[in-house]
Design a protein around this motif. Structure first.
Motif, PDB file in Angstrom:
ATOM      1  N   GLY A   1       0.811  -1.216   0.000  1.00  0.00           N
ATOM      2  CA  GLY A   1       0.000   0.000   0.000  1.00  0.00           C
ATOM      3  C   GLY A   1       0.845   1.267   0.000  1.00  0.00           C
ATOM      4  N   GLY A   2       0.175   2.382   0.295  1.00  0.00           N
ATOM      5  CA  GLY A   2       0.832   3.675   0.199  1.00  0.00           C
ATOM      6  C   GLY A   2       1.386   4.191   1.515  1.00  0.00           C
ATOM      7  N   ILE A   3       2.031   5.357   1.444  1.00  0.00           N
ATOM      8  CA  ILE A   3       2.503   6.042   2.652  1.00  0.00           C
ATOM      9  C   ILE A   3       1.293   6.419   3.492  1.00  0.00           C
ATOM     10  CG2 ILE A   3       3.708   8.075   3.529  1.00  0.00           C
ATOM     11  CD1 ILE A   3       5.325   8.112   0.950  1.00  0.00           C
ATOM     12  N   ARG A   4       1.398   6.258   4.810  1.00  0.00           N
ATOM     13  CA  ARG A   4       0.297   6.600   5.713  1.00  0.00           C
ATOM     14  C   ARG A   4       0.616   7.890   6.465  1.00  0.00           C
ATOM     15  NH1 ARG A   4      -0.128   1.653   3.876  1.00  0.00           N
ATOM     16  NH2 ARG A   4      -1.926   0.410   4.484  1.00  0.00           N
ATOM     17  N   PHE A   5      -0.422   8.686   6.660  1.00  0.00           N
ATOM     18  CA  PHE A   5      -0.317   9.945   7.399  1.00  0.00           C
ATOM     19  C   PHE A   5      -1.359   9.921   8.522  1.00  0.00           C
ATOM     20  CE2 PHE A   5       0.720  10.611   2.945  1.00  0.00           C
ATOM     21  CZ  PHE A   5       1.955  11.240   3.010  1.00  0.00           C
ATOM     22  N   THR A   6      -0.898   9.869   9.769  1.00  0.00           N
ATOM     23  CA  THR A   6      -1.805   9.896  10.920  1.00  0.00           C
ATOM     24  C   THR A   6      -1.738  11.280  11.548  1.00  0.00           C
ATOM     25  OG1 THR A   6      -1.469   7.534  11.345  1.00  0.00           O
ATOM     26  CG2 THR A   6      -2.369   8.858  13.143  1.00  0.00           C
ATOM     27  N   ILE A   7      -2.873  11.982  11.554  1.00  0.00           N
ATOM     28  CA  ILE A   7      -2.923  13.373  12.014  1.00  0.00           C
ATOM     29  C   ILE A   7      -3.485  13.432  13.428  1.00  0.00           C
ATOM     30  CG2 ILE A   7      -3.698  15.711  11.481  1.00  0.00           C
ATOM     31  CD1 ILE A   7      -4.263  14.742   8.615  1.00  0.00           C
ATOM     32  N   THR A   8      -2.732  14.031  14.336  1.00  0.00           N
ATOM     33  CA  THR A   8      -3.189  14.243  15.706  1.00  0.00           C
ATOM     34  C   THR A   8      -2.907  15.688  16.095  1.00  0.00           C
ATOM     35  OG1 THR A   8      -1.063  13.454  16.558  1.00  0.00           O
ATOM     36  CG2 THR A   8      -2.851  11.848  16.405  1.00  0.00           C
ATOM     37  N   GLY A   9      -3.337  16.068  17.304  1.00  0.00           N
ATOM     38  CA  GLY A   9      -3.098  17.430  17.782  1.00  0.00           C
ATOM     39  C   GLY A   9      -4.388  18.187  17.965  1.00  0.00           C
TER      40      GLY A   9
ATOM     41  N   SER B   1       7.653  12.042  -3.047  1.00  0.00           N
ATOM     42  CA  SER B   1       6.347  11.538  -3.462  1.00  0.00           C
ATOM     43  C   SER B   1       5.296  12.523  -2.987  1.00  0.00           C
ATOM     44  CB  SER B   1       6.094  10.154  -2.846  1.00  0.00           C
ATOM     45  OG  SER B   1       4.769   9.728  -3.116  1.00  0.00           O
ATOM     46  N   THR B   2       4.438  12.954  -3.895  1.00  0.00           N
ATOM     47  CA  THR B   2       3.378  13.901  -3.567  1.00  0.00           C
ATOM     48  C   THR B   2       2.035  13.177  -3.568  1.00  0.00           C
ATOM     49  OG1 THR B   2       4.630  15.701  -4.597  1.00  0.00           O
ATOM     50  CG2 THR B   2       2.293  16.092  -4.156  1.00  0.00           C
ATOM     51  N   SER B   3       1.360  13.206  -2.435  1.00  0.00           N
ATOM     52  CA  SER B   3       0.051  12.563  -2.290  1.00  0.00           C
ATOM     53  C   SER B   3      -1.011  13.658  -2.300  1.00  0.00           C
ATOM     54  CB  SER B   3       0.005  11.767  -0.983  1.00  0.00           C
ATOM     55  OG  SER B   3       0.998  10.760  -0.978  1.00  0.00           O
ATOM     56  N   TRP B   4      -1.636  13.853  -3.444  1.00  0.00           N
ATOM     57  CA  TRP B   4      -2.561  14.968  -3.641  1.00  0.00           C
ATOM     58  C   TRP B   4      -3.909  14.704  -2.964  1.00  0.00           C
ATOM     59  CZ3 TRP B   4      -0.878  19.473  -5.510  1.00  0.00           C
ATOM     60  CH2 TRP B   4       0.310  19.473  -6.245  1.00  0.00           C
ATOM     61  N   HIS B   5      -4.315  15.653  -2.122  1.00  0.00           N
ATOM     62  CA  HIS B   5      -5.650  15.675  -1.501  1.00  0.00           C
ATOM     63  C   HIS B   5      -6.008  14.329  -0.862  1.00  0.00           C
ATOM     64  CE1 HIS B   5      -6.010  19.498  -3.509  1.00  0.00           C
ATOM     65  NE2 HIS B   5      -5.846  18.932  -4.687  1.00  0.00           N
TER      66      HIS B   5
ATOM     67  N   SER C   1     -11.510  17.683   3.061  1.00  0.00           N
ATOM     68  CA  SER C   1     -11.629  18.915   3.865  1.00  0.00           C
ATOM     69  C   SER C   1     -12.328  18.685   5.198  1.00  0.00           C
ATOM     70  CB  SER C   1     -12.366  19.999   3.063  1.00  0.00           C
ATOM     71  OG  SER C   1     -13.646  19.536   2.669  1.00  0.00           O
ATOM     72  N   ASN C   2     -13.054  17.590   5.348  1.00  0.00           N
ATOM     73  CA  ASN C   2     -13.747  17.311   6.614  1.00  0.00           C
ATOM     74  C   ASN C   2     -13.006  16.279   7.468  1.00  0.00           C
ATOM     75  OD1 ASN C   2     -14.216  15.125   4.969  1.00  0.00           O
ATOM     76  ND2 ASN C   2     -16.372  14.883   5.542  1.00  0.00           N
ATOM     77  N   TRP C   3     -11.686  16.145   7.269  1.00  0.00           N
ATOM     78  CA  TRP C   3     -10.895  15.187   8.041  1.00  0.00           C
ATOM     79  C   TRP C   3     -10.976  15.520   9.526  1.00  0.00           C
ATOM     80  CZ3 TRP C   3      -7.019  17.112  11.074  1.00  0.00           C
ATOM     81  CH2 TRP C   3      -6.527  18.386  10.755  1.00  0.00           C
ATOM     82  N   GLN C   4     -10.683  14.511  10.363  1.00  0.00           N
ATOM     83  CA  GLN C   4     -10.738  14.679  11.813  1.00  0.00           C
ATOM     84  C   GLN C   4      -9.412  14.240  12.435  1.00  0.00           C
ATOM     85  OE1 GLN C   4     -13.558  15.952  13.435  1.00  0.00           O
ATOM     86  NE2 GLN C   4     -14.292  16.308  11.341  1.00  0.00           N
ATOM     87  N   PHE C   5      -9.069  14.849  13.570  1.00  0.00           N
ATOM     88  CA  PHE C   5      -7.863  14.448  14.284  1.00  0.00           C
ATOM     89  C   PHE C   5      -7.993  12.988  14.729  1.00  0.00           C
ATOM     90  CE2 PHE C   5      -7.732  19.088  14.856  1.00  0.00           C
ATOM     91  CZ  PHE C   5      -6.436  19.325  14.417  1.00  0.00           C
TER      92      PHE C   5
ATOM     93  N   THR D   1      -6.199   8.373   9.914  1.00  0.00           N
ATOM     94  CA  THR D   1      -5.046   8.028   9.099  1.00  0.00           C
ATOM     95  C   THR D   1      -5.450   8.001   7.634  1.00  0.00           C
ATOM     96  OG1 THR D   1      -3.994   6.719  10.855  1.00  0.00           O
ATOM     97  CG2 THR D   1      -3.341   6.230   8.586  1.00  0.00           C
ATOM     98  N   PHE D   2      -4.587   8.551   6.784  1.00  0.00           N
ATOM     99  CA  PHE D   2      -4.885   8.619   5.354  1.00  0.00           C
ATOM    100  C   PHE D   2      -3.729   7.997   4.569  1.00  0.00           C
ATOM    101  CE2 PHE D   2      -6.923  12.096   7.584  1.00  0.00           C
ATOM    102  CZ  PHE D   2      -8.249  11.933   7.209  1.00  0.00           C
ATOM    103  N   GLU D   3      -4.079   7.388   3.441  1.00  0.00           N
ATOM    104  CA  GLU D   3      -3.097   6.680   2.628  1.00  0.00           C
ATOM    105  C   GLU D   3      -2.791   7.443   1.353  1.00  0.00           C
ATOM    106  OE1 GLU D   3      -4.160   2.671   1.820  1.00  0.00           O
ATOM    107  OE2 GLU D   3      -2.452   2.295   0.489  1.00  0.00           O
ATOM    108  N   GLY D   4      -1.503   7.652   1.104  1.00  0.00           N
ATOM    109  CA  GLY D   4      -1.081   8.381  -0.085  1.00  0.00           C
ATOM    110  C   GLY D   4      -0.292   7.519  -1.048  1.00  0.00           C
ATOM    111  N   LYS D   5       0.516   8.149  -1.845  1.00  0.00           N
ATOM    112  CA  LYS D   5       1.315   7.480  -2.880  1.00  0.00           C
ATOM    113  C   LYS D   5       2.668   7.070  -2.311  1.00  0.00           C
ATOM    114  CE  LYS D   5       3.312   8.396  -7.451  1.00  0.00           C
ATOM    115  NZ  LYS D   5       3.528   9.428  -8.487  1.00  0.00           N
TER     116      LYS D   5
END
Length: 285
Positions: free
Chosen positions: A190-198, A263-267, A271-275, A278-282
């Motif tokens: 799969g792709g790079i994962r981005f977990t957003i907290t804060g 690697s650029t993972s576009w959008h 816009s309604n993401w929540q803390f 986790t999102f998967e990119g390229k």
């Protein structure tokens, strides 16, 4: 026939010479202009062409030593910011590296191939390879000698392997073994994962499951409305922070690794993401 005066002859000669000079300059300028145009087109093509770096290749073999340490899936990734190495796809084939290799957290996510060498009694028969991911830091112990317990003291390059993975190369009773090692590409599903907290005023992003070189050197984030490209700051390991307002923005992340590829993972985050999401990119190939 009236012969012109010398003054008139001089005037005629001067004008004739002036016409020749202007004509010559006009021709020269016309030729120079035509010579420039293809050069400008060529330079433009060079600056707009994307130059892709080749995929990450295995590095040279080096010598070091390896030990093992106790822990679990929730602790083997501590110094790199990984929450659970099993759930995040690293498994138990992980390693804590000495400060000489840790590089203040930049090496987090890099992959290494390790072989036990020299000790034929304690190394596994055939000296099989073990591929591990750097997910933790092995701290120095300056109270012990470098060759007697202070295995991770600078400037030594040392690998403290997660205990469940150590038997792949040597018997537990070995304690410490000489090894050969090299950097290798990280192969991920799969792709790079981005977990957003804060919170809205302080954002943390854990970047994980990175293929290729595996170790992230920079992260940028961009929104679809007001947020321009913003460089994030490494907090520790592979946790990156920014005070920029990310809320209500569709987020794009650009990840660069130590081999210079990005690697650029576009959008990847709507816009309604929540803390906490986790999102998967390229990923890198």
């Amino acid at each position: 026939m009236t012969i012109p005066s010398l003054g008139l002859w001089a005037c005629l000669v001067f004008h004739a010479m002036l016409l020749l000079i202007v004509h010559a300059n006009a021709n020269a300028n016309f030729s120079f202009g035509h010579a420039l145009r293809p050069v400008h087109r060529q330079l433009g093509a060079q600056t707009t062409t994307k130059r892709h770096r080749p995929p990450f290749k295995p590095g040279p073999w080096k010598t070091a030593r390896a030990t093992f340490y106790e822990g679990g899936s929730g602790t083997f990734g501590g110094a790199c910011g990984y929450e659970d190495v099993e759930k995040e796809g690293y498994g138990m084939a992980t390693v804590a590296v000495s400060p000489a290799l840790f590089n203040n957290g930049q090496t987090c996510g890099a992959c290494f191939e390790i072989k036990c060498v020299e000790d034929q009694q304690l190394c596994k028969p055939g000296q099989p390879s073990l591929v591990v991911t750097a997910t933790n830091h092995c701290p120095p112990n300056h109270n012990l000698a470098n060759d007697d317990g202070g295995w991770c003291n600078p400037p030594q390059e040392h690998f403290d392997i997660a205990k469940p993975a150590f038997p792949n190369i040597a018997d537990y009773k070995a304690g410490v073994v000489p090894i050969n090692y090299r950097r290798v590409p990280c192969k991920k599903q799969g792709g790079i994962r981005f977990t957003i907290t804060g919170n809205p005023y302080y954002n943390e992003v854990l970047v994980w499951n990175v293929g290729g070189a595996g170790d992230v050197t920079s992260v940028q984030v961009k929104g679809h409305r007001k947020l321009k490209w913003t460089t994030m700051t490494r907090m520790w390991g592979q946790k990156w922070t920014t005070n920029a307002m990310l809320v209500d923005e569709s987020l794009t992340f650009r990840v660069r690794t130590s081999d210079g590829r990005f690697s650029t993972s576009w959008h990847v985050a709507p816009s309604n993401w929540q803390f906490g999401q986790t999102f998967e990119g390229k990923n890198f190939k």
